[in-house]
Design a protein around this motif. Structure first.
Motif, PDB file in Angstrom:
ATOM      1  N   PRO A 566      -9.558 -22.200 -41.509  1.00 27.55           N
ATOM      2  CA  PRO A 566      -9.680 -23.124 -40.383  1.00 27.55           C
ATOM      3  C   PRO A 566      -9.319 -22.530 -39.030  1.00 27.55           C
ATOM      4  CG  PRO A 566      -7.632 -23.536 -41.536  1.00 27.55           C
ATOM      5  CD  PRO A 566      -8.295 -22.419 -42.267  1.00 27.55           C
ATOM      6  N   ASN A 567      -8.835 -21.281 -39.008  1.00 26.58           N
ATOM      7  CA  ASN A 567      -8.270 -20.773 -37.762  1.00 26.58           C
ATOM      8  C   ASN A 567      -8.961 -19.520 -37.263  1.00 26.58           C
ATOM      9  OD1 ASN A 567      -6.289 -22.847 -38.103  1.00 26.58           O
ATOM     10  ND2 ASN A 567      -5.237 -21.496 -39.539  1.00 26.58           N
ATOM     11  N   GLU A 568     -10.293 -19.453 -37.456  1.00 25.80           N
ATOM     12  CA  GLU A 568     -11.029 -18.270 -37.012  1.00 25.80           C
ATOM     13  C   GLU A 568     -11.325 -18.373 -35.524  1.00 25.80           C
ATOM     14  OE1 GLU A 568     -11.669 -15.644 -38.778  1.00 25.80           O
ATOM     15  OE2 GLU A 568     -10.812 -16.448 -40.619  1.00 25.80           O
ATOM     16  N   TYR A 569     -10.309 -18.075 -34.742  1.00 27.35           N
ATOM     17  CA  TYR A 569     -10.462 -18.046 -33.287  1.00 27.35           C
ATOM     18  C   TYR A 569     -10.199 -16.617 -32.809  1.00 27.35           C
ATOM     19  CZ  TYR A 569     -10.050 -23.156 -33.316  1.00 27.35           C
ATOM     20  OH  TYR A 569     -10.244 -24.503 -33.534  1.00 27.35           O
ATOM     21  N   GLY A 570     -10.769 -16.264 -31.671  1.00 31.71           N
ATOM     22  CA  GLY A 570     -10.541 -14.915 -31.148  1.00 31.71           C
ATOM     23  C   GLY A 570     -11.266 -13.869 -31.958  1.00 31.71           C
ATOM     24  N   VAL A 571     -12.380 -14.248 -32.578  1.00 32.94           N
ATOM     25  CA  VAL A 571     -13.155 -13.302 -33.379  1.00 32.94           C
ATOM     26  C   VAL A 571     -14.569 -13.211 -32.813  1.00 32.94           C
ATOM     27  CG1 VAL A 571     -11.841 -13.755 -35.480  1.00 32.94           C
ATOM     28  CG2 VAL A 571     -13.833 -15.156 -34.946  1.00 32.94           C
ATOM     29  N   ASN A 572     -15.338 -12.290 -33.331  1.00 31.30           N
ATOM     30  CA  ASN A 572     -16.716 -12.171 -32.858  1.00 31.30           C
ATOM     31  C   ASN A 572     -17.623 -13.067 -33.673  1.00 31.30           C
ATOM     32  OD1 ASN A 572     -16.294 -10.303 -30.796  1.00 31.30           O
ATOM     33  ND2 ASN A 572     -16.150  -8.653 -32.301  1.00 31.30           N
ATOM     34  N   GLY A 573     -17.691 -14.337 -33.285  1.00 33.01           N
ATOM     35  CA  GLY A 573     -18.557 -15.261 -34.000  1.00 33.01           C
ATOM     36  C   GLY A 573     -19.960 -15.243 -33.409  1.00 33.01           C
ATOM     37  N   ALA A 574     -20.891 -15.815 -34.182  1.00 36.05           N
ATOM     38  CA  ALA A 574     -22.275 -15.830 -33.710  1.00 36.05           C
ATOM     39  C   ALA A 574     -22.434 -16.720 -32.493  1.00 36.05           C
ATOM     40  CB  ALA A 574     -23.188 -16.305 -34.844  1.00 36.05           C
ATOM     41  N   HIS A 575     -21.576 -17.732 -32.366  1.00 31.53           N
ATOM     42  CA  HIS A 575     -21.736 -18.684 -31.273  1.00 31.53           C
ATOM     43  C   HIS A 575     -20.599 -18.594 -30.272  1.00 31.53           C
ATOM     44  CE1 HIS A 575     -24.961 -20.627 -33.535  1.00 31.53           C
ATOM     45  NE2 HIS A 575     -24.221 -20.436 -34.605  1.00 31.53           N
ATOM     46  N   GLY A 576     -19.808 -17.542 -30.345  1.00 33.46           N
ATOM     47  CA  GLY A 576     -18.688 -17.454 -29.399  1.00 33.46           C
ATOM     48  C   GLY A 576     -17.495 -16.785 -30.046  1.00 33.46           C
ATOM     49  N   ASP A 577     -16.314 -17.084 -29.533  1.00 28.43           N
ATOM     50  CA  ASP A 577     -15.099 -16.410 -30.034  1.00 28.43           C
ATOM     51  C   ASP A 577     -14.489 -17.145 -31.210  1.00 28.43           C
ATOM     52  OD1 ASP A 577     -12.537 -17.651 -27.723  1.00 28.43           O
ATOM     53  OD2 ASP A 577     -14.203 -18.655 -28.747  1.00 28.43           O
ATOM     54  N   PHE A 578     -15.340 -17.825 -31.997  1.00 26.87           N
ATOM     55  CA  PHE A 578     -14.813 -18.580 -33.129  1.00 26.87           C
ATOM     56  C   PHE A 578     -15.877 -18.665 -34.219  1.00 26.87           C
ATOM     57  CE2 PHE A 578     -17.085 -22.687 -32.648  1.00 26.87           C
ATOM     58  CZ  PHE A 578     -17.720 -22.449 -31.429  1.00 26.87           C
ATOM     59  N   ILE A 579     -15.414 -18.967 -35.439  1.00 25.12           N
ATOM     60  CA  ILE A 579     -16.334 -19.185 -36.558  1.00 25.12           C
ATOM     61  C   ILE A 579     -15.951 -20.496 -37.229  1.00 25.12           C
ATOM     62  CG2 ILE A 579     -17.116 -18.353 -38.808  1.00 25.12           C
ATOM     63  CD1 ILE A 579     -16.526 -15.536 -37.892  1.00 25.12           C
ATOM     64  N   MET A 580     -16.944 -21.385 -37.374  1.00 22.87           N
ATOM     65  CA  MET A 580     -16.641 -22.681 -37.989  1.00 22.87           C
ATOM     66  C   MET A 580     -16.518 -22.543 -39.497  1.00 22.87           C
ATOM     67  SD  MET A 580     -18.919 -25.120 -35.588  1.00 22.87           S
ATOM     68  CE  MET A 580     -17.994 -26.569 -36.047  1.00 22.87           C
TER      69      MET A 580
END
Lengths: 591, 265, 187
Positions: A566-580
């Motif tokens: 639940p806490n994937e923040y500050g990462v290289n997500g496809a839609h920004g710095d987070f992954i849902m």
């Protein structure tokens, strides 16, 4: 966004008739809103009671226009009697602790969001859920009825110590039917909470969707789960206490009333009971209750902080462990409310030790929050402001606990405004900040509209500065030995403190008035707020993977599959710095 | 907004601390033999919790001010040392504080509650009732007569339900509305509640104790300064709770004996 | 409106929520009776207790409720034959009703001795504990009736229903034995 191969399952159709859709609904989202609405009504009543109390303390003999309409006996000509002050005090405490602080963060937000956050369509027992709200509502109405009986509400405080609360009308006004209504109301409240806890626990254990392991639960869900475990055992003790109290009052038993009491010139026809028994039963519930009030707020604030900081906490597992430790220790400290009660003085030391120890997990959580801000990309909007404010006021309330945990200092501070300052900071401010943060954060999801952030910030600033102006001076009054639960200040040593009380009252009136900014924002935005997207905060948990507001079955027939924590923040997500959580993206490589 | 929050946090921390440091509203002078231990404990706790409070607000303020989202695309990073550093710091700092307070604090408590009253302590019974305190002295025979609840008669000032006609020991008992005691002499209070729960609080004496209906609770102390002090009730007892008070009068030994003689007449 | 609980096999792979729910309920009820037991022990510090001779029928009632646990277990074993299971459930229900009738008779016998709720702390706790237990037994009877209703058709039958009912019913039997011991040794 979800696994397209999973079967589409409609468990049931949405009801169409008004009564099944909005009144006796079994939909957890409606029930959550009903609890929240009940808490909102309760908090505004409770706040206005506090205004009346604060006003009376400073302008004791002044007539409050219209008050005589609320109570002919309690405020003849609008001038509040000492007994009516105590009635208002009792109702203020009872409403706030039970109907606000247990209802809103736990039953309100928890009911709405726990099933969604775990990917379920509803709670495990929707009909029990509906019953739990209605039992609670009836409890509320029974309590409020006490305002409208001739003798008025009880005057024994929310703690209802025996024998004052047990002997009936000889001991004072409001102690006949007023106290009966109180005891029945709280008994009903216990039943409602027990049904609620049952639902939360069974749902969290059994209805998690595919891929939602326990370690992938959002921190707010963990907090609701832990709270429901604490509440289950605590309310299971308060209910027996209420039963015994009612029996002493109406059936002539003597559980709490000893022999030989002469009240209003009547020798009371009881014997053998123990007033300390009431205190033990009440506080065995009462101490875990304060953690029931704060743990959901800890979960909500942590949840919001991570989305606001764009990074996870330094360690969520440490926070889980600390919350569980707090829950466990909360059952060992109840005697710290009873240091001077006449119980064995050695017990005082025994209770003091875990009370001091419980500071450690609370400090760990606080330092994890503060330490996590280092290196963050903090976004400052109303939910994050209230969450950051929460940290500040939680510390303020926590440090005064250091004093009260020590029996030797309690000798001086017990029964003074120092205690009132302590519990207002941790409950009346910190827990409320958690509720407010959650309100601003989740309003878009619940209604499909955004609250006005500018007015939210205005509300925050008035409230944050206001609560310090109100409650920090309570501690100074405590150091001066200002006794609590006094309807006016006649003692010699209290006279120099009256200017402090005046300052507090004015601060309370202003801060209270500012809460109407929140109320108007809430109501206005419900109908005219800017439309909200599915995920206005760029957050990760499952509630943001569905529409705002969610459809009846929460996910529109989709069977959610969880692939991330639940806490994937500050990462290289496809839609920004987070992954849902349900994103099909792979886990980010490395760390 | 972050900088504003930081500034407000600092101001709040300072504003909160100033009245404490300046003792603007503070405990009155201690007139007891054990009070210095409580006062010492209070100061220790104040220092430790005060530092914790101010430090937490200042650190929070600093971090909030420094780490706002600069919208420059850089990713968030973690505190060097991570959770481990924080947990160790919390356990060490708070753990030592807690141990220190707990270990040293028990002495002040023990002084009041574990130490037995000296054999020559002057016994005085205190009865709390809605809404006043009454005090009973044993008189020359040194014995307090029995109490009969059914004989209590407020109108005739028989607060304790005494029956001097039938109980010899009651005949010389002295009942007073003030607690009059000699200075520098140990006093043993026996605390009795007539109706509901009450509590006995004298700030200057640094003592407080609940009255529990059904229990008779002993409490002892020694006052070190002559004067007049307020005794107030701190346990919600009904509508007159705010007005429930009596006076403690600490007199010199001679004055006390004089007063006692006057009461006997 | 039927329950919306996901069926076992869908969602997570854990047992049906009915079983989790019933164990949670058992925990809460245990805690409540622990609170009552503590109250009894603390109250016994006073010296106004007057020994109470337990009505003999209580022992017969104990046999009845233990027998009902046995019949319930027999019912559970007959799960492959819904009709047979239903019969044994009816026996259990009948024994439960007999238990309650027996408890009512015990109260009648106490009243005949002039012992009412407030007569002494002994009688207070006797009536309190037995009445609250009986209240929970009524709940159990409702659960048994619900199970019997569900057992009329394979389409609506779920194993979890009888599992949960069994946990609750056996708990009530064990709770009764505990209460009997408390009443016998302390009153």
């Amino acid at each position: 966004m979800s696994d397209a191969s999973a079967p589409v399952v409609h468990q049931h159709a949405a009801p169409s008739k008004f009564i099944w859709k909005y009144v006796f609904s079994t939909d957890h989202k409606v029930i959550g809103k009903q609890y929240y609405g009940l808490a909102l009504v309760s908090v505004f009543i409770g706040m206005m009671l506090s205004w009346l109390m604060r006003f009376h303390l400073v302008w004791t003999n002044a007539a409050i226009p219209g008050l005589q309409l609320l109570s002919k006996n309690g405020a003849p000509g609008g001038v509040m009697t000492p007994e009516y002050y105590l009635s208002l005090l009792t109702m203020h405490g009872t409403l706030m602790v039970f109907f606000v602080l247990t209802n809103a963060p736990f039953a309100g937000f928890g009911n709405y969001f726990l099933p969604i956050q775990i990917g379920a369509e509803d709670m495990a027992f929707p009909r029990f859920n509906m019953m739990s709200f209605w039992v609670t509502l009836v409890g509320f109405l029974v309590l409020i009825a006490a305002f409208f009986i001739p003798d008025g509400p009880p005057i024994s405080g929310w703690t209802a110590y025996a024998p004052l609360s047990a002997v009936g009308k000889d001991a004072g006004p409001g102690l006949a039917w007023g106290q009966n209504l109180w005891a029945i109301s709280i008994g009903l409240f216990c039943v409602g909470q027990l049904l609620g806890s049952l639902n939360f626990i069974a749902t969290t254990l059994d209805l998690r969707t595919k891929g939602m392991t326990l370690s992938r639960l959002p921190i707010s869900t963990w907090a609701w789960f832990i709270t429901s475990c604490i509440g289950l055992l605590a309310f299971a003790v308060l209910l027996p206490a209420c039963v015994l109290l009612i029996l002493d009052r109406v059936a002539g038993t003597s559980f709490f009333i000893p022999a030989g009491l002469v009240i209003s010139d009547h020798l009371q026809p009881h014997s053998g009971g123990s007033p300390l028994l009431w205190q033990h039963l009440f506080w065995f519930f009462g101490h875990p209750e304060v953690y029931i009030a704060i743990v959901p707020a800890i979960g909500i604030v942590s949840h919001i902080l991570m989305a606001s900081m764009r990074k996870p906490l330094l360690s969520v597992k440490v926070v889980y462990g600390s919350m569980i430790t707090i829950g466990f220790l909360s059952y060992m400290v109840w005697g710290h409310h009873m240091f001077l009660s006449g119980m064995n003085p050695f017990s005082a030391l025994v209770f003091s030790f875990p009370t001091l120890i419980i500071t450690i997990p609370a400090t760990i959580i606080t330092m994890i929050w503060i330490g996590s801000i280092y290196g963050a990309n903090l976004r400052f909007h109303t939910p994050s402001l209230f969450s950051l404010g929460f940290i500040s006021v939680f510390v303020a309330g926590g440090v005064s606990g250091f004093f009260l945990a020590q029996p030797s200092l309690d000798i001086y501070l017990h029964g003074t405004y120092f205690v009132v300052g302590h519990f207002h900071f941790v409950m009346g401010v910190a827990a409320i900040f958690g509720i407010l943060a959650g309100s601003y954060f989740w309003f878009p999801k619940m209604t499909g509209r955004m609250m006005n952030d500018t007015w939210g910030k205005v509300h925050f600033w008035f409230t944050f500065i206001g609560v310090y102006c109100i409650f920090m001076p309570f501690h100074y009054l405590g150091f001066a030995g200002n006794v609590r639960r006094y309807s006016s200040f006649v003692d010699d040593y209290l006279q120099p403190l009256l200017p402090v009380h005046k300052f507090i009252t004015i601060a309370a009136l202003i801060t209270g008035a500012a809460q109407f900014i929140f109320l108007f924002n809430l109501i206005y935005s419900r109908f005219k707020g800017a439309p909200a997207s599915d995920n206005p905060w760029d957050a990760t948990s499952l509630e943001w993977s569905t529409t705002s507001p969610p459809p009846f079955d929460n996910f529109g027939g989709r069977h959610m599959v969880v692939r991330h924590g639940p806490n994937e923040y500050g990462v290289n997500g496809a839609h920004g710095d987070f992954i849902m959580q349900d994103s099909p993206e792979p886990e980010p490589a490395g760390d | 907004m972050g900088k504003l929050l930081a500034v407000v946090l600092v101001l709040i921390a300072i504003a909160s601390a100033v009245p404490i440091l300046m003792h603007t509203w503070w405990m009155p002078e201690d007139i007891s033999t054990h009070g210095h231990m409580i006062d010492h404990q209070m100061s220790e706790t104040m220092a430790e919790s005060g530092i914790a409070f101010v430090a937490a607000q200042l650190v929070l303020a600093t971090l909030v001010g420094m780490f706002g989202d600069k919208k420059d695309g850089r990713k968030a990073k973690h505190l060097p040392g991570g959770a481990r550093l924080v947990v160790i710091a919390a356990v060490v700092l708070v753990g030592t504080e807690v141990l220190a307070l707990g270990v040293f604090g028990k002495d002040a408590w023990a002084e009041v509650y574990f130490k037995k009253p000296p054999a020559d302590a002057l016994p005085i019974q205190v009865q709390a009732e809605q809404f006043g305190f009454y005090f009973r002295y044993a008189g020359p025979d040194g014995k307090l007569g029995p109490m009969h609840p059914d004989k209590i008669d407020e109108g005739n000032q028989n607060f304790f339900g005494l029956d001097p006609a039938n109980d010899v020991d009651s005949r010389d008992d002295i009942v007073s509305a003030s607690l009059v005691i000699p200075v520098n002499k140990p006093i043993l209070l026996m605390m009795h509640a007539k109706d509901v729960g009450h509590s006995f609080y004298v700030r200057e004496l640094r003592i407080q104790q609940d009255f529990v209906p059904g229990l008779d609770i002993p409490m002892h102390f020694t006052a070190t300064k002559v004067g007049r002090y307020e005794i107030v009730c701190t346990q919600l007892c009904g509508l007159g709770h705010f007005n429930m008070r009596a006076f403690l009068e600490v007199k010199s030994q001679d004055d006390f004996e004089q007063w006692l003689k006057q009461q006997s007449q | 409106m039927s329950s919306t609980a996901l069926q076992p096999g869908q969602g997570s792979q854990s047992p049906a929520p009915a079983l989790s729910g019933i164990w949670v309920a058992v925990a809460a009820i245990t805690m409540s009776f622990a609170a009552f037991t503590s109250s009894l022990i603390i109250r016994q510090a006073s010296d106004d207790w007057r020994h109470l001779v337990l009505p003999g029928i209580l022992y017969l009632n104990t046999v009845i409720i233990l027998a009902s646990s046995v019949t319930l277990e027999v019912a559970r074993k007959r799960i492959s034959d819904l009709a047979a299971m239903r019969s044994w459930l009816y026996f259990t229900l009948g024994l439960g009703v007999a238990f309650l009738a027996g408890q009512a008779f015990a109260w009648h016998q106490l009243r005949a001795q002039g012992l009412y709720l407030a007569s002494s702390p002994n009688s207070s706790f006797f009536y309190l504990l037995t009445a609250l237990h009986a209240l929970h037994v009524i709940g159990g009877l409702m659960g048994l009736a619900y199970t019997i209703r569900r057992a009329t058709s394979v389409a609506v039958w779920r194993v979890a229903t009888i599992e949960a009912t069994a946990v609750y019913w056996h708990f009530l039997a064990a709770l009764w034995v505990y209460l009997l011991l408390v009443l016998r040794t302390r009153l």
